[in-house]
Design a protein around this motif. Sequence first.
Motif: not given
Length: 165
Positions: A51-57
Amino acid sequence: MAKLNIVLLEPEIPSNTGNIGRTCVAAGAHLHLIEPLGFRLNEKSIRRAGMDYWEHLDVTRYIDYQDFLEKNPGARIYMATTKARRLYTDVKYEDDCYIMFGKESAGIPEEILLQNQERAVRIPMLSDIRSLNLANSVAIVLYEALRQHGFDHMQLEGQLTKYLW
């Protein structure tokens, strides 16, 4: 612009939640996680689940279902379940509606479904299978809701050309 909300009630499998989070980022949807979760949401767990994109969620956590209801008064909630009579395509998804999915092992509890029968929807499938994967189910219903809104906040043209050979 349609703002849609995906609600996971007590999700158990981190990779499913990770895939759903990625789908929400791609679709511009808000993810709501209702505890207890079957995993930890710390940095190590998030990385392990890819979930390396979690900061954009856009994500919100709640301590339980009641907490979710109290913090979202008047929310128009559709409940995705194999027990519904109405198909997910037979519903008109309003702006800012919520689409709820239950935990992988048991779905949405019966008492919640009984209180919301008129907003319960299902994905058709053959009777030999118990259910679809949670992440796949979320993608199917979410993208139907987006389609109904004409993908109004998504880039539709010009994206494909960079991938053509």
